[in-house]
Design a protein around this motif. Structure first.
Motif, PDB file in Angstrom:
ATOM      1  N   GLY A 167       0.817  -1.209   0.000  1.00  0.00           N
ATOM      2  CA  GLY A 167       0.000   0.000   0.000  1.00  0.00           C
ATOM      3  C   GLY A 167       0.851   1.260   0.000  1.00  0.00           C
ATOM      4  O   GLY A 167       2.068   1.233  -0.194  1.00  0.00           O
ATOM      5  N   ARG A 168       0.194   2.368   0.248  1.00  0.00           N
ATOM      6  CA  ARG A 168       0.872   3.660   0.218  1.00  0.00           C
ATOM      7  C   ARG A 168       1.731   3.844   1.461  1.00  0.00           C
ATOM      8  O   ARG A 168       1.398   3.367   2.550  1.00  0.00           O
ATOM      9  CB  ARG A 168      -0.144   4.796   0.118  1.00  0.00           C
ATOM     10  CG  ARG A 168      -1.014   4.742  -1.131  1.00  0.00           C
ATOM     11  CD  ARG A 168      -1.918   5.957  -1.215  1.00  0.00           C
ATOM     12  NE  ARG A 168      -1.155   7.206  -1.263  1.00  0.00           N
ATOM     13  CZ  ARG A 168      -1.701   8.416  -1.300  1.00  0.00           C
ATOM     14  NH1 ARG A 168      -3.034   8.540  -1.289  1.00  0.00           N
ATOM     15  NH2 ARG A 168      -0.946   9.497  -1.367  1.00  0.00           N
ATOM     16  N   THR A 169       2.833   4.561   1.286  1.00  0.00           N
ATOM     17  CA  THR A 169       3.690   4.890   2.419  1.00  0.00           C
ATOM     18  C   THR A 169       2.938   5.833   3.353  1.00  0.00           C
ATOM     19  O   THR A 169       2.304   6.788   2.899  1.00  0.00           O
ATOM     20  CB  THR A 169       4.983   5.573   1.938  1.00  0.00           C
ATOM     21  OG1 THR A 169       5.649   4.706   1.020  1.00  0.00           O
ATOM     22  CG2 THR A 169       5.907   5.883   3.100  1.00  0.00           C
ATOM     23  N   PRO A 170       2.952   5.582   4.676  1.00  0.00           N
ATOM     24  CA  PRO A 170       2.251   6.469   5.610  1.00  0.00           C
ATOM     25  C   PRO A 170       2.668   7.924   5.417  1.00  0.00           C
ATOM     26  O   PRO A 170       3.855   8.210   5.172  1.00  0.00           O
ATOM     27  CB  PRO A 170       2.689   5.939   6.981  1.00  0.00           C
ATOM     28  CG  PRO A 170       3.030   4.502   6.737  1.00  0.00           C
ATOM     29  CD  PRO A 170       3.605   4.454   5.364  1.00  0.00           C
ATOM     30  N   PRO A 171       1.730   8.859   5.506  1.00  0.00           N
ATOM     31  CA  PRO A 171       2.032  10.272   5.261  1.00  0.00           C
ATOM     32  C   PRO A 171       3.176  10.816   6.117  1.00  0.00           C
ATOM     33  O   PRO A 171       4.014  11.581   5.642  1.00  0.00           O
ATOM     34  CB  PRO A 171       0.711  10.981   5.587  1.00  0.00           C
ATOM     35  CG  PRO A 171      -0.335   9.922   5.381  1.00  0.00           C
ATOM     36  CD  PRO A 171       0.295   8.640   5.785  1.00  0.00           C
TER      37      PRO A 171
END
Length: 317
Positions: A167-171
């Protein structure tokens, strides 16, 4: 300005015999994470080379086993050695030697990413974000630092935080990396300092361990007494082994072992101040007789005098 990451994201984070060894027995003091520096029962001990052979480990594997506390050492009149009783303990452990060798397995970025089934880029981002600490490093022929990790710790991280593997890298992590944060060297220094502190209970030696990551300018600021600074420099251990011919990469290695982030420097200075208090109460630093010359200083530049690029990089002479 570095972007502060969320605290939750950053901190989750064969048979042998004494006759076969052919080593003389030496009584000593045990040292290791379970019994750091405490007295050992009188008994026999062997040198590191013989101990490595008894355990079927290569020299670098044995060195790592000692650093990680897998093999506890003793302090003797002949230096640091391994008690024969400790060899019996290690060899009698369940799964020896396969289990021990598995715990000592180190991997680079490519092999670590393959182990976790993720891209090398994602593993590097997680390492830069401080989710796991390198256990070792080396400088390649291009003078680039190559970080190595314990395979077992990467596996444990994947089990503990599987959501970070896809998934996306944490903000928070993305913002920190975009701002240039990289926790690999700091994490390695913290780990190495902890290992060295586990090996001694002497207050001055412990203070010297903490001082070993401070550049000369920072050390002079933290320790005003020149005799104490000289004593600390004499006692401080080497964080890494460096071959005599390593001159071409010495500046790169020095940059890795020297704290550079203001927050990290502040933490070590606070710890050093506390440790120095214990050391001073135990005994004063050696001082020459009256009239002797003051110790040679570490060439800290005078206030306002510009430092060279080399000094700015490594913080030491």
């Amino acid at each position: 300005m570095a972007v502060r990451m969320d605290q939750e994201l950053r901190e989750s984070q064969g048979p042998w015999s004494l006759e076969w060894l052919g080593e003389p027995g030496v009584p000593g003091q045990a040292s290791g994470p379970e019994d750091p520096g405490g007295p050992a029962e009188p008994g026999e001990s062997v040198g590191f080379g013989a101990a490595a052979r008894a355990l079927g480990l290569k020299s670098r594997e044995f060195e790592l086993a000692v650093q990680l506390g897998e093999v506890r050492t003793v302090t003797t009149g002949l230096g640091r050695r391994v008690a024969c009783e400790e060899l019996r303990r290690v060899t009698a452990a369940e799964g020896f030697p396969e289990a021990l060798i598995a715990r000592l397995r180190v991997v680079g970025t490519a092999e670590g990413a393959q182990l976790l089934g993720i891209s090398q880029g994602r593993l590097s981002r997680l390492a830069r974000g401080g989710f796991f600490a390198p256990v070792r490093f080396y400088v390649n022929r291009y003078r680039a630092v190559v970080w190595l990790y314990l395979a077992s710790e990467l596996t444990e991280f994947a089990i503990r935080q599987p959501e970070l593997l896809s998934g996306r890298t944490p903000p928070g992590l993305s913002a920190a990396l975009a701002a240039g944060e990289d926790w690999r060297a700091a994490k390695w220094r913290s780990r190495r300092i902890g290992q060295l502190l586990d090996q001694t209970e002497d207050p001055w030696e412990r203070a010297a361990v903490l001082a070993s990551v401070l550049g000369s300018v920072e050390l002079a600021s933290a320790v005003a007494d020149p005799y104490e600074r000289t004593h600390l420099r004499q006692l401080r251990p080497a964080l890494v082994r460096m071959r005599p011919e390593a001159g071409a990469v010495r500046d790169v290695i020095d940059a890795v072992v020297t704290a550079d982030d203001p927050r990290e420097i502040r933490r070590y200075r606070v710890a050093l101040a506390s440790s120095l208090g214990d050391a001073r109460r135990a005994r004063p630093a050696p001082r020459p007789d009256a009239g002797a010359e003051r110790p040679i200083e570490d060439r800290t530049p005078a206030p306002g005098r510009p430092r060279s690029l080399w000094q700015k990089l490594v913080g030491r002479r």
